[in-house]
Scaffold this motif. Structure first.
Motif, short mmCIF file in Angstrom:
data_model
loop_
_atom_site.label_atom_id
_atom_site.label_comp_id
_atom_site.label_asym_id
_atom_site.label_seq_id
_atom_site.Cartn_x
_atom_site.Cartn_y
_atom_site.Cartn_z
N VAL A 55 0.84 -1.20 0.00
CA VAL A 55 0.00 0.00 0.00
C VAL A 55 0.88 1.25 0.00
CG1 VAL A 55 -1.83 1.23 1.21
CG2 VAL A 55 -1.83 -1.26 1.19
N PHE A 56 1.95 1.23 0.78
CA PHE A 56 2.89 2.35 0.81
C PHE A 56 3.47 2.62 -0.58
CE2 PHE A 56 7.38 3.46 0.75
CZ PHE A 56 7.41 4.65 1.45
N LEU A 57 3.92 1.58 -1.27
CA LEU A 57 4.52 1.75 -2.60
C LEU A 57 3.52 2.31 -3.60
CD1 LEU A 57 6.69 -1.49 -2.79
CD2 LEU A 57 7.51 0.87 -2.55
N TYR A 58 2.28 1.85 -3.51
CA TYR A 58 1.25 2.38 -4.40
C TYR A 58 1.08 3.88 -4.16
CZ TYR A 58 -3.35 3.52 -6.17
OH TYR A 58 -4.40 4.15 -6.82
N HIS A 59 0.97 4.28 -2.91
CA HIS A 59 0.79 5.70 -2.62
C HIS A 59 2.04 6.51 -2.95
CE1 HIS A 59 -2.63 4.55 0.29
NE2 HIS A 59 -3.13 4.98 -0.85
N ALA A 60 3.21 5.92 -2.80
CA ALA A 60 4.45 6.61 -3.19
C ALA A 60 4.47 6.87 -4.68
CB ALA A 60 5.66 5.78 -2.78
N SER A 61 3.89 5.98 -5.46
CA SER A 61 3.88 6.16 -6.92
C SER A 61 2.93 7.27 -7.35
CB SER A 61 3.48 4.86 -7.61
OG SER A 61 2.08 4.60 -7.49
N LEU A 62 1.91 7.51 -6.53
CA LEU A 62 0.96 8.56 -6.88
C LEU A 62 1.55 9.95 -6.66
CD1 LEU A 62 -2.35 7.19 -5.33
CD2 LEU A 62 -1.57 7.00 -7.69
N GLY A 63 2.29 10.09 -5.56
CA GLY A 63 2.83 11.39 -5.22
C GLY A 63 1.74 12.43 -5.05
N VAL A 64 0.54 12.01 -4.67
CA VAL A 64 -0.60 12.91 -4.57
C VAL A 64 -0.28 14.06 -3.60
CG1 VAL A 64 -3.01 13.06 -3.86
CG2 VAL A 64 -2.21 11.08 -5.13
N PRO A 65 -0.59 15.30 -3.96
CA PRO A 65 -1.17 15.72 -5.24
C PRO A 65 -0.13 16.22 -6.24
CG PRO A 65 -1.32 17.50 -3.69
CD PRO A 65 -0.59 16.39 -2.98
N TRP A 66 1.09 15.73 -6.14
CA TRP A 66 2.15 16.24 -7.01
C TRP A 66 2.34 15.41 -8.27
CZ3 TRP A 66 2.29 15.42 -1.79
CH2 TRP A 66 2.23 16.58 -1.00
N ASP A 94 10.76 9.99 -17.66
CA ASP A 94 9.41 9.48 -17.94
C ASP A 94 9.36 7.97 -17.81
OD1 ASP A 94 8.44 12.00 -18.40
OD2 ASP A 94 8.71 11.91 -20.58
N ALA A 95 10.40 7.30 -18.26
CA ALA A 95 10.43 5.83 -18.20
C ALA A 95 10.41 5.35 -16.76
CB ALA A 95 11.67 5.30 -18.92
N ALA A 96 11.20 6.00 -15.90
CA ALA A 96 11.22 5.60 -14.48
C ALA A 96 9.90 5.90 -13.81
CB ALA A 96 12.36 6.31 -13.76
N ASN A 97 9.36 7.08 -14.08
CA ASN A 97 8.10 7.47 -13.46
C ASN A 97 6.97 6.55 -13.88
OD1 ASN A 97 7.28 9.90 -11.72
ND2 ASN A 97 5.63 9.80 -13.20
N ASP A 98 6.84 6.35 -15.19
CA ASP A 98 5.75 5.52 -15.70
C ASP A 98 5.94 4.06 -15.33
OD1 ASP A 98 4.79 7.84 -16.76
OD2 ASP A 98 5.50 7.45 -18.81
N GLY A 99 7.20 3.60 -15.36
CA GLY A 99 7.47 2.20 -15.01
C GLY A 99 7.15 1.89 -13.57
N PHE A 100 7.54 2.79 -12.67
CA PHE A 100 7.24 2.60 -11.24
C PHE A 100 5.74 2.63 -11.00
CE2 PHE A 100 6.96 4.76 -6.93
CZ PHE A 100 7.11 3.58 -6.21
N ALA A 101 5.07 3.62 -11.60
CA ALA A 101 3.62 3.73 -11.42
C ALA A 101 2.91 2.48 -11.94
CB ALA A 101 3.09 4.97 -12.13
N LYS A 102 3.34 1.96 -13.09
CA LYS A 102 2.72 0.76 -13.66
C LYS A 102 2.97 -0.45 -12.78
CE LYS A 102 1.01 -2.05 -16.84
NZ LYS A 102 -0.44 -2.11 -17.14
N ALA A 103 4.21 -0.59 -12.30
CA ALA A 103 4.57 -1.78 -11.52
C ALA A 103 3.78 -1.91 -10.23
CB ALA A 103 6.07 -1.75 -11.22
N VAL A 104 3.45 -0.79 -9.61
CA VAL A 104 2.76 -0.85 -8.31
C VAL A 104 1.30 -0.40 -8.40
CG1 VAL A 104 4.92 -0.53 -7.05
CG2 VAL A 104 3.53 1.47 -7.63
N SER A 105 0.76 -0.32 -9.62
CA SER A 105 -0.59 0.22 -9.80
C SER A 105 -1.68 -0.63 -9.13
CB SER A 105 -0.89 0.38 -11.30
OG SER A 105 -0.82 -0.87 -11.96
N GLN A 106 -1.42 -1.91 -8.95
CA GLN A 106 -2.40 -2.77 -8.29
C GLN A 106 -1.94 -3.24 -6.91
OE1 GLN A 106 -5.36 -3.02 -9.50
NE2 GLN A 106 -4.77 -1.93 -11.36
#
Length: 398
Positions: free
Chosen positions: A20-31, A38-50
């Motif tokens: 759950v922590f990793l998922y929220h870290a990927s969101l960076g809400v509200p930032w 872009d590759a790192a950002n999108d890859g991390f977000a995709k990997a922990v999206s679920q």
């Protein structure tokens, strides 16, 4: 009969909270963004999206399983509810206030803050309200309903013939896995859409993922599976195969429609993992999660679950809106996790543990226990009565 401790399930609570922590870290809400690349950002977000959904479902099923394992034969509804309240609510209130002080007040309406204080935010079909103040705390609104329902659910499920448990388990799994199909069929899909979930509205998401009566099925499944394991009616595939199956199912979840990924794909592997590690504990066999460090992390995992988003949000607020290189971004996430663990330790040691010890039993119950202990100590040697109810020291979860 005294049941063994479920130390592996206690230890497993921390990896679930970390997801759950990793998922929220990927969101960076509200930032929104974290990495410059872009590759790192999108890859991390995709990997922990679920990852968040997997962790929450794990906790819901685990809660039903462990409460059933630790159920006391002569317990009363009132005593059960008291123990649950003093374990959960003090931490909840402290982090509710901390979230408002550090970051949430400027984006929270007063009525939303009040709803959160009383764990009612999950009953409003509004995404911003569901995840207001301290966003992970929405699940405690669902857990509150689980705890209210548990004594009656447990009594009903206890009456099921052990030979028929497999049919009830299969039916409950089917109902959960079909929830997305029912949701898409009966809940309108217009209006605000879920970010990154094409075709899923926020109201559909609320109904299938947040609404307590729907998520009660996950909790009931945990009760049923616990009964099956306890009665010797569970076919265990082992910790290795169940873990591998869970990892494979997560890979599938990353590539299917949003609600199916959130509610259906990882469900059976989660159940298999919980039952497999419980079986290992019942046989007093070592696992990766029943050692002392993992059990300690599991014990503070509830506090970690409530604290981590506050750390993520406030630390990004202090750092500003800048983006980071991949190594620096990874180091930042690791540092946020360490700070979350330290604050969780403090919250557990200064609030959760002492309040639980002090208030989990009424004065009348404590007096009766003290009287029984005194009588046992005064009994002649060899004639002490050891037939009273035993305190099952097992891992209770939220």
């Amino acid at each position: 009969m005294r049941l063994p401790r479920l130390d592996s399930l206690t230890g497993l609570r921390f990896p679930a909270a970390l997801l759950v922590f990793l998922y929220h870290a990927s969101l960076g809400v509200p930032w929104i963004r974290l990495f410059e690349s872009d590759a790192a950002n999108d890859g991390f977000a995709k990997a922990v999206s679920q990852a968040g959904a997997l962790g929450v479902t794990f906790f819901f099923v685990l809660s039903g399983f462990v409460l059933t394992w630790s159920a006391r034969e002569k317990d009363t509804f009132r005593a059960f509810w008291r123990r649950r309240f003093v374990k959960i609510y003090p931490n909840y209130v402290v982090t509710w206030g901390l979230a408002l002080i550090t970051f949430a007040a400027v984006m929270t309406e007063p009525w939303q803050a009040v709803l959160n204080l009383f764990m009612l935010q999950v009953w409003v079909p509004d995404f911003a309200t569901n995840f207001s103040v301290d966003p992970p705390s929405w699940s405690l609104g669902a857990e509150a309903i689980f705890y209210l329902a548990f004594p009656l659910l447990y009594l009903g499920i206890k009456k099921i013939d052990a030979a028929k448990l497999k049919f009830w388990i299969a039916g409950t799994i089917a109902a959960i896995m079909l929830t997305p199909t029912l949701t898409y069929a009966v809940i309108p899909g217009g209006g605000m859409q879920m970010p990154g979930a094409d075709g899923t509205s926020t109201v559909q998401y609320w109904f299938a993922y947040v609404l307590p009566p729907v998520r009660l099925l996950d909790f009931a499944l945990g009760i049923l599976v616990a009964r099956a394991v306890m009665s010797g009616r569970w076919r265990d595939i082992g910790t290795v195969w169940s873990t591998l199956l869970l990892a494979a199912s997560y890979g599938v979840a990353l590539n299917v429609e949003h609600l199916y990924a959130q509610r259906s794909v990882t469900l059976i592997p989660i159940v298999l993992v919980i039952a497999a590690f419980a079986a290992r504990d019942a046989e007093s066999k070592p696992t990766l999660f029943n050692n002392r460090p993992m059990v300690w992390l599991g014990e503070i995992s509830f506090a970690f679950y409530l604290v981590h988003y506050i750390v993520l949000a406030y630390s990004r607020e202090l750092l500003g809106d800048g983006l980071f290189s991949t190594p620096v971004g990874i180091a930042l996430i690791a540092a946020q996790a360490v700070v979350s663990v330290l604050l969780s330790w403090a919250l557990y040691a200064w609030v959760e543990a002492p309040v639980t010890r002090r208030f989990s039993s009424s004065r009348k119950a404590k007096a009766a226990k003290a009287a029984a202990a005194a009588a046992a100590a005064a009994a002649p040697a060899g004639r002490s009565d050891s037939s009273g109810p035993e305190d099952r020291k097992v891992a209770e979860t939220v």
